[in-house]
Write a protein that holds these residues in place. Structure first.
Motif, PDB file in Angstrom:
ATOM      1  N   PRO A  83      41.180   7.650  -3.804  1.00  0.00           N
ATOM      2  CA  PRO A  83      40.868   6.295  -4.235  1.00  0.00           C
ATOM      3  C   PRO A  83      42.077   5.428  -4.591  1.00  0.00           C
ATOM      4  N   SER A  84      43.301   5.968  -4.536  1.00  0.00           N
ATOM      5  CA  SER A  84      44.456   5.190  -5.011  1.00  0.00           C
ATOM      6  C   SER A  84      44.685   3.938  -4.166  1.00  0.00           C
ATOM      7  N   VAL A  85      44.268   3.949  -2.889  1.00  0.00           N
ATOM      8  CA  VAL A  85      44.459   2.773  -2.045  1.00  0.00           C
ATOM      9  C   VAL A  85      43.668   1.577  -2.563  1.00  0.00           C
ATOM     10  N   ALA A  86      42.627   1.838  -3.345  1.00  0.00           N
ATOM     11  CA  ALA A  86      41.803   0.755  -3.880  1.00  0.00           C
ATOM     12  C   ALA A  86      42.322   0.226  -5.213  1.00  0.00           C
ATOM     13  N   ASP A  87      43.387   0.824  -5.743  1.00  0.00           N
ATOM     14  CA  ASP A  87      43.917   0.374  -7.027  1.00  0.00           C
ATOM     15  C   ASP A  87      44.480  -1.042  -6.925  1.00  0.00           C
ATOM     16  N   GLY A  88      44.397  -1.768  -8.043  1.00  0.00           N
ATOM     17  CA  GLY A  88      44.982  -3.102  -8.093  1.00  0.00           C
ATOM     18  C   GLY A  88      43.933  -4.178  -8.324  1.00  0.00           C
ATOM     19  N   LEU A  89      44.361  -5.422  -8.136  1.00  0.00           N
ATOM     20  CA  LEU A  89      43.505  -6.582  -8.377  1.00  0.00           C
ATOM     21  C   LEU A  89      43.024  -7.138  -7.045  1.00  0.00           C
ATOM     22  N   TRP A  90      41.697  -7.295  -6.923  1.00  0.00           N
ATOM     23  CA  TRP A  90      41.069  -7.772  -5.700  1.00  0.00           C
ATOM     24  C   TRP A  90      40.257  -9.030  -5.980  1.00  0.00           C
ATOM     25  N   ASP A 233      45.880  -2.058   2.225  1.00  0.00           N
ATOM     26  CA  ASP A 233      46.614  -2.786   1.192  1.00  0.00           C
ATOM     27  C   ASP A 233      46.348  -4.291   1.223  1.00  0.00           C
ATOM     28  N   GLN A 234      45.427  -4.746   2.063  1.00  0.00           N
ATOM     29  CA  GLN A 234      45.131  -6.171   2.171  1.00  0.00           C
ATOM     30  C   GLN A 234      43.663  -6.509   2.010  1.00  0.00           C
ATOM     31  N   LEU A 235      42.788  -5.649   2.476  1.00  0.00           N
ATOM     32  CA  LEU A 235      41.370  -5.978   2.566  1.00  0.00           C
ATOM     33  C   LEU A 235      40.529  -4.787   2.136  1.00  0.00           C
ATOM     34  N   ARG A 236      39.414  -5.077   1.498  1.00  0.00           N
ATOM     35  CA  ARG A 236      38.533  -4.022   1.004  1.00  0.00           C
ATOM     36  C   ARG A 236      37.079  -4.434   1.225  1.00  0.00           C
ATOM     37  N   ILE A 237      36.267  -3.498   1.743  1.00  0.00           N
ATOM     38  CA  ILE A 237      34.840  -3.749   1.967  1.00  0.00           C
ATOM     39  C   ILE A 237      34.052  -2.665   1.255  1.00  0.00           C
ATOM     40  N   THR A 238      33.013  -3.076   0.526  1.00  0.00           N
ATOM     41  CA  THR A 238      32.135  -2.108  -0.119  1.00  0.00           C
ATOM     42  C   THR A 238      30.688  -2.445   0.231  1.00  0.00           C
ATOM     43  N   ARG A 239      29.862  -1.400   0.230  1.00  0.00           N
ATOM     44  CA  ARG A 239      28.420  -1.567   0.445  1.00  0.00           C
ATOM     45  C   ARG A 239      27.694  -0.893  -0.710  1.00  0.00           C
ATOM     46  N   GLY A 240      26.837  -1.654  -1.380  1.00  0.00           N
ATOM     47  CA  GLY A 240      26.184  -1.184  -2.590  1.00  0.00           C
ATOM     48  C   GLY A 240      24.858  -0.498  -2.342  1.00  0.00           C
ATOM     49  N   ASP A 241      24.335   0.092  -3.415  1.00  0.00           N
ATOM     50  CA  ASP A 241      23.091   0.845  -3.312  1.00  0.00           C
ATOM     51  C   ASP A 241      21.875  -0.048  -3.158  1.00  0.00           C
ATOM     52  N   ARG A 242      22.032  -1.354  -3.280  1.00  0.00           N
ATOM     53  CA  ARG A 242      20.923  -2.287  -3.051  1.00  0.00           C
ATOM     54  C   ARG A 242      21.073  -3.020  -1.724  1.00  0.00           C
ATOM     55  N   GLY A 243      21.969  -2.518  -0.863  1.00  0.00           N
ATOM     56  CA  GLY A 243      22.109  -3.085   0.466  1.00  0.00           C
ATOM     57  C   GLY A 243      23.112  -4.207   0.584  1.00  0.00           C
ATOM     58  N   GLU A 244      23.780  -4.555  -0.514  1.00  0.00           N
ATOM     59  CA  GLU A 244      24.705  -5.680  -0.475  1.00  0.00           C
ATOM     60  C   GLU A 244      26.076  -5.254   0.065  1.00  0.00           C
ATOM     61  N   ILE A 245      26.738  -6.179   0.724  1.00  0.00           N
ATOM     62  CA  ILE A 245      28.100  -5.961   1.195  1.00  0.00           C
ATOM     63  C   ILE A 245      28.998  -6.955   0.481  1.00  0.00           C
ATOM     64  N   ARG A 246      30.168  -6.468   0.058  1.00  0.00           N
ATOM     65  CA  ARG A 246      31.141  -7.338  -0.624  1.00  0.00           C
ATOM     66  C   ARG A 246      32.498  -7.159   0.040  1.00  0.00           C
ATOM     67  N   ILE A 247      33.203  -8.259   0.203  1.00  0.00           N
ATOM     68  CA  ILE A 247      34.499  -8.255   0.875  1.00  0.00           C
ATOM     69  C   ILE A 247      35.527  -8.847  -0.087  1.00  0.00           C
ATOM     70  N   PHE A 248      36.654  -8.161  -0.234  1.00  0.00           N
ATOM     71  CA  PHE A 248      37.703  -8.563  -1.162  1.00  0.00           C
ATOM     72  C   PHE A 248      39.038  -8.637  -0.423  1.00  0.00           C
ATOM     73  N   THR A 249      39.909  -9.520  -0.886  1.00  0.00           N
ATOM     74  CA  THR A 249      41.304  -9.503  -0.454  1.00  0.00           C
ATOM     75  C   THR A 249      42.177  -9.157  -1.654  1.00  0.00           C
ATOM     76  N   LYS A 250      43.341  -8.544  -1.387  1.00  0.00           N
ATOM     77  CA  LYS A 250      44.256  -8.180  -2.477  1.00  0.00           C
ATOM     78  C   LYS A 250      44.812  -9.449  -3.107  1.00  0.00           C
ATOM     79  N   ALA A 251      44.715  -9.545  -4.416  1.00  0.00           N
ATOM     80  CA  ALA A 251      45.172 -10.749  -5.121  1.00  0.00           C
ATOM     81  C   ALA A 251      46.671 -10.660  -5.394  1.00  0.00           C
TER      82      ALA A 251
END
Length: 251
Positions: A83-90, A233-251
């Motif tokens: 999980p270390s690749v997900a560390d930081g501010l998104w 190190d630039q982009l992160r995508i997650t999919r939640g248990d309620r079917g939602e998708i969230r997209i983040f960029t590294k701040a």
């Protein structure tokens, strides 16, 4: 490559790019080709979400384009050093829940208590008429097993003749647990809410941050599970248990 490559994507400033399909994404050879392809797919996704106000302004066709671009990127890229690749501010740049009405990044649903609702758990008026939502961030520390959702809020007027109270940052602190390393499934549980004043007339009161411990009965409303389906190190995508998708960029 610098994160700044993707930091200020504006659809009007970029030429129209042909869509890369999943089959095209899998037909690459060599490290250089793969790197170029991943950059292309990330740019394609950023173009798809540009101008959609984190999903709130998306219509049905735009949602479909975003989901297709996200799925192509997920299929093309492996998540390494989790999980270390997900560390930081998104910074949140898209949530399907804003347009489709599913649960929030912190696990709270639109039926949760108002102070637990984040901008992707329902309407932007969760904090009352006249309130405005600013940026939404997630700060992750795998070493400390912590995830903090940070929501910037311009507070509503308590009475019509009074000025805005100012800008407040709500920090929703969660305990974080990796429950399945293969799917990168993560469980988060809300344990503390902190309010910090960041500007406006109320800042002159020089109030310290207000930390609110979360009782167990409320903690369950701020709990949730999500899978990290893409992360570098630039982009992160997650999919939640309620079917939602969230997209983040590294701040």
């Amino acid at each position: 490559r610098s994160v700044s490559l993707f930091a200020q994507v504006e659809a009007k400033d970029l030429p129209e790019e042909p869509v890369v399909s999943g089959s095209q994404a899998s037909d690459v050879h060599g490290t250089g080709d793969q790197t170029a392809l991943m950059d292309r797919l990330k740019l394609q996704l950023l173009l798809a979400v540009a101008g959609l106000d984190r999903g709130a302004a998306a219509d049905g066709l735009q949602r479909k384009v975003v989901l297709q671009a996200a799925e192509t990127l997920e299929n093309a890229g492996a998540v390494e050093n989790f999980p270390s690749v997900a560390d930081g501010l998104w910074r949140l740049i898209y949530s399907s829940a804003l347009s489709a009405g599913s649960g929030s990044g912190g696990g709270a649903s639109s039926q949760s208590l108002p102070f637990l609702q984040t901008p992707d758990s329902g309407s932007f008026s969760s904090f009352g008429p006249g309130s405005q939502i600013g940026q939404v961030y997630a700060r992750i520390s795998s070493r400390k097993q912590k995830l903090e959702n940070i929501v910037e809020v311009l507070l509503r007027q308590p009475l019509p003749f009074l000025p805005q109270l100012g800008k407040v940052s709500l920090n929703l602190g969660h305990r974080m647990e990796i429950v399945d390393s293969n799917t990168r499934r993560t469980k988060i549980t809300l344990d503390q809410v902190t309010a910090r004043n960041q500007g406006g007339p109320a800042r002159q009161l020089r109030l310290p941050p207000l930390k609110i411990p979360v009782l167990e009965i409320l903690s369950s409303q701020g709990a949730g599970i999500f899978d990290t389906t893409f992360c570098d190190d630039q982009l992160r995508i997650t999919r939640g248990d309620r079917g939602e998708i969230r997209i983040f960029t590294k701040a």
